[in-house]
Write a protein that holds these residues in place. Structure first.
Motif, short mmCIF file in Angstrom:
data_model
loop_
_atom_site.label_atom_id
_atom_site.label_comp_id
_atom_site.label_asym_id
_atom_site.label_seq_id
_atom_site.Cartn_x
_atom_site.Cartn_y
_atom_site.Cartn_z
N UNK A 1 -10.06 -2.17 2.13
CA UNK A 1 -11.09 -2.30 3.16
C UNK A 1 -10.98 -1.14 4.14
N UNK A 2 -12.14 -0.66 4.56
CA UNK A 2 -12.20 0.47 5.48
C UNK A 2 -13.19 0.18 6.59
N UNK A 3 -12.81 0.55 7.79
CA UNK A 3 -13.60 0.23 8.97
C UNK A 3 -13.86 1.51 9.76
N UNK A 4 -15.04 1.60 10.35
CA UNK A 4 -15.36 2.66 11.30
C UNK A 4 -15.60 2.02 12.67
N UNK A 5 -14.88 2.53 13.67
CA UNK A 5 -15.03 2.06 15.05
C UNK A 5 -15.42 3.25 15.93
N UNK B 1 -16.94 -2.09 16.49
CA UNK B 1 -17.03 -1.85 15.05
C UNK B 1 -18.43 -1.35 14.71
N UNK B 2 -18.49 -0.30 13.91
CA UNK B 2 -19.77 0.22 13.46
C UNK B 2 -20.13 -0.36 12.09
N UNK B 3 -19.19 -0.27 11.16
CA UNK B 3 -19.45 -0.70 9.79
C UNK B 3 -18.13 -0.90 9.10
N UNK B 4 -18.09 -1.81 8.09
CA UNK B 4 -16.91 -1.84 7.27
C UNK B 4 -17.24 -2.08 5.80
N UNK B 5 -16.33 -1.63 4.96
CA UNK B 5 -16.48 -1.67 3.51
C UNK B 5 -15.35 -2.50 2.90
N UNK B 6 -15.68 -3.27 1.89
CA UNK B 6 -14.68 -3.91 1.03
C UNK B 6 -14.90 -3.36 -0.38
N UNK B 7 -13.86 -2.83 -0.98
CA UNK B 7 -13.96 -2.28 -2.33
C UNK B 7 -15.17 -1.34 -2.45
N UNK B 8 -15.31 -0.49 -1.48
CA UNK B 8 -16.32 0.57 -1.42
C UNK B 8 -17.73 0.06 -1.13
N UNK B 9 -17.90 -1.23 -0.95
CA UNK B 9 -19.23 -1.80 -0.71
C UNK B 9 -19.38 -2.11 0.76
N UNK C 1 -11.29 5.55 12.21
CA UNK C 1 -11.35 4.92 10.91
C UNK C 1 -10.08 4.08 10.77
N UNK C 2 -10.20 2.91 10.17
CA UNK C 2 -9.03 2.05 9.96
C UNK C 2 -9.11 1.48 8.55
N UNK C 3 -7.94 1.14 7.99
CA UNK C 3 -7.95 0.51 6.68
C UNK C 3 -6.97 -0.65 6.66
N UNK C 4 -7.17 -1.53 5.71
CA UNK C 4 -6.35 -2.72 5.57
C UNK C 4 -6.31 -3.09 4.10
N UNK C 5 -5.24 -3.77 3.67
CA UNK C 5 -5.15 -4.08 2.23
C UNK C 5 -6.34 -4.88 1.72
N UNK C 6 -6.74 -5.90 2.51
CA UNK C 6 -7.88 -6.70 2.09
C UNK C 6 -8.62 -7.13 3.33
N UNK C 7 -9.91 -7.02 3.32
CA UNK C 7 -10.67 -7.32 4.53
C UNK C 7 -10.83 -8.79 4.83
N UNK C 8 -10.49 -9.63 3.88
CA UNK C 8 -10.82 -11.05 4.04
C UNK C 8 -9.68 -11.90 4.56
N UNK D 1 -4.97 2.28 11.98
CA UNK D 1 -5.97 3.23 12.46
C UNK D 1 -5.56 4.67 12.18
N UNK D 2 -6.57 5.49 11.94
CA UNK D 2 -6.37 6.92 11.90
C UNK D 2 -6.27 7.48 13.31
N UNK D 3 -6.04 8.78 13.42
CA UNK D 3 -5.86 9.39 14.75
C UNK D 3 -7.15 9.54 15.54
#
Lengths: 115, 116
Positions: B31-35, B45-53, B92-99, B107-109
């Motif tokens: 999972x990937x998040x844009x803040x 939060x602007x948008x987030x993706x699970x498995x590229x979706x 940008x932030x990521x997590x193993x699973x969004x659910x 978080x990135x820098x």
């Protein structure tokens, strides 16, 4: 309504003393997680500690502990033995299961540690 | 282990120009998040993706903003045309699973965007 409320815009603490940063939250979802992040002046967001809504015990990570009072919907961060490097912004955040992965952040508390 | 990588770290552009921000999540994270962080609105939060979706883009301010995740190791956030009010730090932030509620977001820098 605010989902996450941090009522202390700024806090001061003497080095080596303990400090509590307040956080209250609002949710009707029985399953949620609470997070604290630290943002130093350099800007990065550093994860500190997590508390799950079903956790029976308060979370602890080194000098950080989370005072979780579910009935009061509060999740205060306690930093013991403050250090000069603890000076930063601190954000409380919540994730609700029915909202998927999104984190909702409070406005933050700026902590200044005095020598 | 490498954390979340964002580029550029700083971007200064003029109003009307296209801006592209890039993010590489932690390997293995699904999972990937844009803040976006501003003084006025805080972290949002602007948008987030699970498995590229894309799962939730309700935070995207308007049609000038778009985000893509063409594969598990890369995402872009594009602003076209940019406006001064877009000036902010974009994380940008990521997590193993969004659910799973227990998954921590790393978080990135951040990218500090200034639109003149």
């Amino acid at each position: 309504a605010q989902k996450i409320t941090q009522t202390q815009p700024g806090m001061f603490v003497q080095e080596k003393e303990a400090v509590t940063l307040d956080c209250t939250y609002d949710t009707s979802d029985p399953s949620y997680g609470l997070f604290w992040y630290k943002q130093p002046s350099s800007g990065e967001m550093i994860f500190l500690i997590y508390q799950g809504s079903y956790d029976q015990q308060n979370a602890t990570e080194g000098r950080y502990s989370l005072n979780f009072q579910k009935a009061r919907k509060s999740a205060n961060l306690v930093i013991s033995a403050s250090q000069l490097g603890d000076s930063a912004m601190y954000f409380c955040a919540m994730r609700e299961r029915n909202q998927g992965g999104k984190l909702i952040f409070g406005q933050g508390t700026e902590l200044s540690v005095k020598p | 282990d490498a954390g979340v990588i964002q580029s550029p770290r700083h971007e200064v552009t003029e109003m009307g120009q296209e801006v592209t921000l890039r993010c590489k999540p932690i390997s293995g994270h699904n999972s990937l998040f844009w803040y976006r962080q501003t003084m006025m609105r805080g972290l949002e939060l602007l948008i987030y993706f699970n498995n590229n979706v894309p799962i939730d883009d309700s935070g995207m301010p308007e049609d000038r903003f778009s985000a893509k995740m063409p594969n598990a190791s890369f995402s872009t956030l594009k602003i076209q045309p940019s406006e001064p009010r877009d000036s902010a730090v974009y994380f940008c932030a990521s997590t193993p699973s969004g659910n799973r509620g227990t998954d921590t977001q790393y978080f990135g820098p951040g990218t500090r965007l200034t639109v003149l």
